[in-house]
Design an enzyme around this catalytic site. Structure first.
Site, mmCIF file in Angstrom:
data_model
loop_
_atom_site.group_PDB
_atom_site.id
_atom_site.type_symbol
_atom_site.label_atom_id
_atom_site.label_comp_id
_atom_site.label_asym_id
_atom_site.label_seq_id
_atom_site.Cartn_x
_atom_site.Cartn_y
_atom_site.Cartn_z
ATOM 1 C CB CYS A 1 28.930 50.492 28.710
ATOM 2 S SG CYS A 1 27.224 49.347 29.583
ATOM 3 C CG HIS B 1 25.573 51.090 24.166
ATOM 4 N ND1 HIS B 1 26.186 50.540 24.315
ATOM 5 C CD2 HIS B 1 24.697 50.173 24.525
ATOM 6 C CE1 HIS B 1 26.923 50.700 25.496
ATOM 7 N NE2 HIS B 1 25.449 50.640 26.086
ATOM 8 C CD GLU B 2 21.232 51.497 26.506
ATOM 9 O OE1 GLU B 2 20.382 50.325 26.728
ATOM 10 O OE2 GLU B 2 21.994 51.895 26.605
ATOM 11 C CG HIS C 1 23.064 46.794 27.237
ATOM 12 N ND1 HIS C 1 24.185 45.696 27.932
ATOM 13 C CD2 HIS C 1 23.191 48.126 27.433
ATOM 14 C CE1 HIS C 1 25.297 46.724 28.624
ATOM 15 N NE2 HIS C 1 24.889 48.206 27.648
#
Length: 184
Positions: free
Chosen positions: A104, A146-147, A150
């Site tokens: 990241c 993953h995004e 976030h």
């Protein structure tokens, strides 16, 4: 984003938000204004992602609590996927769960084995408000998950458990970018 231009070519590289900053653990807000400020943000996010040599970047990684991310990421067949999603929703995950190395830009230089589905579907909008659906497999599916994490206030470290988490947190405390006492 200007039509026909290279994403990020007209953007400004912004400072990255690093682990320990509260903005990374706060849920982001829906975008309601699809105007020039959003277009500038997306341009800046592409410029920042490319400058940091990443494959994806969420708005809170540049200090903006808005639901938007950009990506330029290959899948496992080395097919390039390039784009952005505003107000993304992870609507489907499928396939097998694989533990693979994940890094990241907010934890520079570190990675840990993180479990993710090998298929993902995200729905959302373009910077101009057009609905889009993005489907990913393999590494690109990992990027999409993953995004989306976030934007919900999670970093991949939150998904790592056991000895892998202990090792990662030890590496974080020793990282040159880590500020003493900044972890929550």
């Amino acid at each position: 984003m200007r039509h026909g231009s290279i994403p990020g070519a007209h953007g400004r590289v912004r400072p990255l938000t690093l682990l320990g900053d509260p903005v990374l653990h706060a849920r982001c807000e829906d975008v309601t204004d699809f105007g020039p400020e959003l277009a500038r943000l997306v341009e800046d996010m592409f410029a920042t992602m490319y400058a940091a040599q990443g494959v994806g970047l969420a708005a809170n990684q540049v200090g903006e609590r808005l639901k938007v991310f950009v990506y330029d990421c290959p899948d496992d067949d080395d097919v390039r996927h390039l784009g952005h999603v505003v107000n993304p929703r992870l609507v489907e995950t499928d396939g097998i769960v694989l533990r693979g190395p994940e890094g990241c830009l907010s934890l520079p230089g570190l990675e840990a084995g993180t479990e993710r589905y090998d298929e993902a579907v995200v729905e959302g909008f373009t910077v101009t408000g057009e609905p889009i659906t993005v489907r990913g497999t393999g590494f690109f599916a990992r990027c999409l998950q993953h995004e989306c994490d976030h934007l919900e206030g999670l970093v991949y470290a939150d998904r790592v458990t056991g000895w892998r988490r202990r090792r990662l947190m030890h590496q974080v405390t020793r990282a040159s970018w880590h500020r003493a006492g900044s972890l929550t």
